[in-house]
Design an enzyme around this catalytic site. Structure first.
Site, PDB file in Angstrom:
ATOM      1  N   ARG A  34     113.107  61.167  13.124  1.00 22.55           N
ATOM      2  CA  ARG A  34     112.985  62.038  11.950  1.00 22.55           C
ATOM      3  C   ARG A  34     113.281  63.491  12.283  1.00 22.55           C
ATOM      4  NH1 ARG A  34     107.437  59.724   9.285  1.00 22.55           N
ATOM      5  NH2 ARG A  34     108.405  58.029   8.119  1.00 22.55           N
ATOM      6  N   LYS A 190     101.310  40.569   4.487  1.00 23.76           N
ATOM      7  CA  LYS A 190     100.539  40.383   3.256  1.00 23.76           C
ATOM      8  C   LYS A 190     101.402  40.273   2.015  1.00 23.76           C
ATOM      9  CE  LYS A 190      96.400  42.428   2.833  1.00 23.76           C
ATOM     10  NZ  LYS A 190      95.584  43.654   2.683  1.00 23.76           N
ATOM     11  N   GLY A 368     107.537  53.583   2.804  1.00 24.73           N
ATOM     12  CA  GLY A 368     107.018  53.456   1.435  1.00 24.73           C
ATOM     13  C   GLY A 368     108.045  53.794   0.370  1.00 24.73           C
TER      14      GLY A 368
HETATM   15  P1  ADP Z   1     106.908  46.020   7.298  1.00 24.70           P
HETATM   16  O1  ADP Z   1     106.164  47.177   7.945  1.00 24.70           O
HETATM   17  O2  ADP Z   1     108.250  45.785   7.943  1.00 24.70           O
HETATM   18  O3  ADP Z   1     106.964  46.163   5.804  1.00 24.70           O
HETATM   19  P2  ADP Z   1     104.514  44.386   7.205  1.00 24.70           P
HETATM   20  O4  ADP Z   1     103.677  45.600   7.486  1.00 24.70           O
HETATM   21  O5  ADP Z   1     104.405  43.770   5.873  1.00 24.70           O
HETATM   22  O6  ADP Z   1     106.046  44.676   7.590  1.00 24.70           O
HETATM   23  O7  ADP Z   1     104.097  43.228   8.239  1.00 24.70           O
HETATM   24  C1  ADP Z   1     104.217  43.357   9.626  1.00 24.70           C
HETATM   25  C2  ADP Z   1     103.160  42.528  10.334  1.00 24.70           C
HETATM   26  O8  ADP Z   1     103.228  41.171   9.943  1.00 24.70           O
HETATM   27  C3  ADP Z   1     103.324  42.552  11.829  1.00 24.70           C
HETATM   28  O9  ADP Z   1     102.227  43.208  12.414  1.00 24.70           O
HETATM   29  C4  ADP Z   1     103.372  41.076  12.220  1.00 24.70           C
HETATM   30  O10 ADP Z   1     102.632  40.790  13.382  1.00 24.70           O
HETATM   31  C5  ADP Z   1     102.754  40.401  11.022  1.00 24.70           C
HETATM   32  N1  ADP Z   1     103.160  38.984  10.919  1.00 24.70           N
HETATM   33  C6  ADP Z   1     104.397  38.491  10.765  1.00 24.70           C
HETATM   34  N2  ADP Z   1     104.395  37.136  10.763  1.00 24.70           N
HETATM   35  C7  ADP Z   1     103.102  36.753  10.924  1.00 24.70           C
HETATM   36  C8  ADP Z   1     102.443  35.494  11.020  1.00 24.70           C
HETATM   37  N3  ADP Z   1     103.119  34.330  10.950  1.00 24.70           N
HETATM   38  N4  ADP Z   1     101.096  35.504  11.183  1.00 24.70           N
HETATM   39  C9  ADP Z   1     100.422  36.657  11.250  1.00 24.70           C
HETATM   40  N5  ADP Z   1     100.971  37.871  11.180  1.00 24.70           N
HETATM   41  C10 ADP Z   1     102.321  37.935  11.014  1.00 24.70           C
END
Ligand code: ADP
Ligand code: MG
Length: 386
Positions: A34, A190, A368
């Site tokens: 950044r 999530k 975000g």
């Molecule tokens: P982003 O930041 O790219 O939007 P998220 O914050 O939604 O992604 O999710 C990232 C997290 O999801 C990571 O910490 C990863 O460990 C977790 N994750 C991915 N697949 C699984 C899984 N099968 N079980 C538990 N956690 C998971």
């Protein structure tokens, strides 16, 4: 939207809002992305004889000055990056108003030391605006926030988009404004945080590939035994209705067909068919067959948008699914067969870790703001520039 490149800046005092909310550990910057991105626009302004006041926030101060969140340390960082320029630090708006008379380049203290910043307060914005004569928003990643330095300030000064911000908007707009085949890849942890995203993508994408813990909700809604895998109990109906809506709109939802499973992270893992998961096990990554299935879908697409990793990439080998799919996308991108875009905190971290970020067409560091854009929401900071 008006670009700062289209206006005369010589001898003008320009307030430039950048995102210097840099990732830090123990007071040290751990990623300069950044910071580095802000330099060309500041250099452009200085070269064209403008006076420049840099403004930004850092972290989440609790309503007043906090030494460890002061932006003062950036003076030296800028000294090393902007050749032949003296940069001064201003610890208040009043201080900035005085110092910009004698200096060409200032950085103002952390905006969020003033609680009014996050309230989009007109009074505070007016004071801020009084330092300069022109306002530039160069912080796309902050533009989903209705804050004084992003939104309200545009009421008091002629306001323009910075080069970076315009570039980001151009890149993102071009994804949806065409008739090309679009595949979205959504993973992460999530589903509840990404419902708006999925709903919006159903209307824009030909295919939605779902991986990560996100997929567990859909698998379970389809009566597949996912053992102890992470999912959200009250989201199963939602997952069901997303699949129905997708069908109505001719959007294919593609789910994993096999998985890497283990009893716990760090214990022995195996790779099994999605119908062969037993109750003591958790899914931690997509399997090889799924990587091949997802790759085929990607191969038949023109554009791929990716948010959220396919597995617990922080704990190898559960980074393999994400990495192998990313490699395939990188390959197709390098061949010129695919436009690939990734955005969001964790997927960008995963691609950085696998050294694949430079092979994607475009990486958005605007977590975000990137997501809200994909959700089809109007970003307050962008609206304010129109
Ligand atoms: P982003 O930041 O790219 O939007 P998220 O914050 O939604 O992604 O999710 C990232 C997290 O999801 C990571 O910490 C990863 O460990 C977790 N994750 C991915 N697949 C699984 C899984 N099968 N079980 C538990 N956690 C998971
Ligand atoms: Mg995240």
């Amino acid at each position: 939207m008006r670009s700062i490149g289209d206006v005369e800046v010589a001898n003008k005092k320009i307030i430039i809002r950048v995102d210097l909310n840099l990732p830090m550990i123990d007071g040290k910057i751990i990623d300069y992305t950044r910071f580095d991105k802000t330099i060309p626009t500041i250099k452009y302004l200085l070269k064209n004889k403008a006076k420049v006041i840099i403004i930004s926030h850092l972290g989440r101060p609790k309503g007043g000055y906090e030494e460890k969140l002061s932006l003062k340390f950036l003076v030296n960082e800028f000294k090393n990056s902007i050749i032949d320029k003296n940069i001064e630090f201003a610890n208040s708006i009043k201080d900035a108003r005085e110092k910009i008379k004698k200096n060409d380049l200032l950085i103002l203290e952390n905006l969020r030391f003033n609680p009014q910043e996050e309230k989009n307060c007109l009074n505070f914005a007016k004071k801020l605006a009084s330092i300069g004569e022109i306002y530039v928003n160069e912080a796309f990643s902050c533009s989903h926030r209705s804050h004084s330095s992003i939104d309200a300030i545009t009421k008091f000064l002629p306001s323009f988009g910075g080069f970076l911000l315009l570039d980001e908007i151009r890149n993102l707009s071009s994804l949806f404004n065409n008739n090309k085949s679009l595949t979205a890849i959504v993973g992460g942890s999530k589903i509840s945080t990404k419902l708006d995203l999925l709903t919006s993508l159903i209307n824009k994408a030909n295919n939605i590939i779902i991986g990560g813990a996100m997929a567990n909700n859909f698998l379970k809604a389809n009566s597949i035994n996912i053992g102890k895998s992470l999912y959200e109990k009250n989201m199963l109906d939602k997952a069901q209705s997303i699949m129905c809506e997708a069908k109505e709109k001719n959007c294919n939802i593609i789910l994993p067909i096999d998985a890497k499973i283990a009893k716990e992270l760090g214990e022995n893992f195996s790779e099994v068919d999605i119908n062969n998961i037993t109750s003591e096990y958790s899914i931690f990554d997509i399997g090889n067959k799924t990587v091949n299935l997802f790759s085929k879908v990607v191969m038949n697409s023109n554009i791929v948008i990716w948010n959220g990793p396919m597995g617990v990439f922080e704990y190898p080998p559960f980074d393999q699914g994400t990495n192998m799919l990313a490699k395939k996308i990188a390959e197709l991108t390098n061949l010129g067969n695919l436009t690939s875009v990734a955005g969001g905190g964790d997927i960008v971290a995963a691609l950085n870790k696998a050294n694949l970020n430079s092979s994607f067409s475009y990486i958005s560091t605007a977590g975000g703001a990137f997501l809200e854009w994909l959700e089809g929401k109007e970003l307050p900071g962008i609206k304010a520039l129109h």
